[in-house]
Design an enzyme around this catalytic site. Sequence first.
Site, PDB file in Angstrom:
ATOM      1  N   GLU A 105       0.824  -1.207   0.000  1.00  2.00           N
ATOM      2  CA  GLU A 105       0.000   0.000   0.000  1.00  2.00           C
ATOM      3  C   GLU A 105       0.859   1.258   0.000  1.00  2.00           C
ATOM      4  O   GLU A 105       0.546   2.237  -0.695  1.00  2.00           O
ATOM      5  CB  GLU A 105      -0.920   0.000   1.234  1.00  2.00           C
ATOM      6  CG  GLU A 105      -1.867  -1.190   1.296  1.00  2.00           C
ATOM      7  CD  GLU A 105      -1.293  -2.373   2.056  1.00  2.00           C
ATOM      8  OE1 GLU A 105      -2.085  -3.119   2.656  1.00  2.00           O
ATOM      9  OE2 GLU A 105      -0.049  -2.560   2.052  1.00  2.00           O
ATOM     10  N   CYS A 144      -0.611   0.284   7.610  1.00  2.00           N
ATOM     11  CA  CYS A 144      -0.984   0.683   6.244  1.00  2.00           C
ATOM     12  C   CYS A 144      -2.411   1.220   6.190  1.00  2.00           C
ATOM     13  O   CYS A 144      -2.725   2.074   5.354  1.00  2.00           O
ATOM     14  CB  CYS A 144      -0.833  -0.504   5.306  1.00  2.00           C
ATOM     15  SG  CYS A 144       0.889  -0.972   5.004  1.00  2.00           S
ATOM     16  N   SER A 195      22.285 -39.980 -10.578  1.00  2.00           N
ATOM     17  CA  SER A 195      21.000 -39.339 -10.894  1.00  2.00           C
ATOM     18  C   SER A 195      21.165 -38.110 -11.787  1.00  2.00           C
ATOM     19  O   SER A 195      20.199 -37.390 -12.015  1.00  2.00           O
ATOM     20  CB  SER A 195      20.307 -38.908  -9.590  1.00  2.00           C
ATOM     21  OG  SER A 195      21.083 -37.948  -8.910  1.00  2.00           O
ATOM     22  N   ASP A 243      26.424 -36.559  -2.212  1.00  2.00           N
ATOM     23  CA  ASP A 243      26.451 -35.680  -3.385  1.00  2.00           C
ATOM     24  C   ASP A 243      27.261 -34.398  -3.199  1.00  2.00           C
ATOM     25  O   ASP A 243      27.577 -33.737  -4.184  1.00  2.00           O
ATOM     26  CB  ASP A 243      25.016 -35.298  -3.782  1.00  2.00           C
ATOM     27  CG  ASP A 243      24.155 -36.506  -4.107  1.00  2.00           C
ATOM     28  OD1 ASP A 243      24.725 -37.554  -4.474  1.00  2.00           O
ATOM     29  OD2 ASP A 243      22.918 -36.401  -3.991  1.00  2.00           O
TER      30      ASP A 243
END
Length: 367
Positions: A57, A92, A176, A208
């Site tokens: 706003e 606001c 993978s 990994d």
Amino acid sequence: MQFSPFDIAHMNRALALAEQALFITSPNPRVGCVITGPDGSVLGQGHTQMAGGAHAEIMALRDAQDRQLSVKGATAYVSLEPCAHHGRTGPCCDALAEAGIARVVASLQDPNPQVAGQGFAKLRAAGLQVDTGLLEEQARELNLGFFKRMQTGKPWLRMKIAQSLDGHTALNNGNSQWLTQAEARQDGHRWRARACAVLTGIGTVLDDDPLLNVRGIDTPRQPDLLLIDSKLQTPLTARLWNESRRVVIFHALHDPAKEQALKAKGAHLFFLHGSGDKVDLPAMLAQLGTMAYNEVHVEAGHKLNGSLLQAGLIDELLVYLAPLLTGPGHAMAALPGLTELAHAQAWQYVQTERIGADLRLLLRRAV
């Protein structure tokens, strides 16, 4: 309340602005605002900025001011109830009333207990017309994590999976890379970017050595990294330390020397001992809520995936389906065998979309 096509068009514009804030507002909600004159012209517009910055706003009011346009008697379309409390910024609803806005159209009420209808009440008390409920579901979708955290104290957990047509996330030897094509992998980074944090397990780190950061996406922040590491096995040389972000480790066994070394690397440690010397996953979820995480993006191996699914902690599945048949391999989750289909976990499709050569499926628990 019967809304006009004019109302709907401007609220759609406010929602599009909110979507532009997808990567930046955490832990605040993504909100857009459009201010229009009586003739339908746009006087100002904006979306919520990073935490501590202006709300939607205020950005819209500033935009109108920069254009040297008066907003007296104007209508403000906001995708969430204007705030009514003093936080890092002022209320606001007060700013809208003081600027001379005559009508506020909002999608839905803010679930934050500090607001929760008080913004609407203050606006009405100031003499503004307030209409609510326009495109409510679309606005809620942009802030699923915020709504869940405000209502339950826990974040929204989204589990990302990339798998073959025959249901495997990796070959038996662990390979993978890559099941999916570049377009799907880049799309996955967009989903990482919108999350407050990425959650993984120690198995993925050891196998990994991933970065688990956001790459190839224009974002001003990196999601925090959450790591479930019951025995504090995280290597001090792992690549995950290379990124400038908060690293949070949940563990279930004490080891003062390892704890000191990990803290020296900048890690935040939480001891959550559960059964079998594992991390207490429900307690972890509650802790994440207190840390103001709205959305958590899970990228883990089949063991942790299985544990999270069995515990009923996953809200959404983000599945990338590659048009490949790989033969024997790792399943997406280590789940116990069943003898009756009636006992299977039921999910429902929310969205299906082709991303390059792959298929993206979005699923949520069946109600």
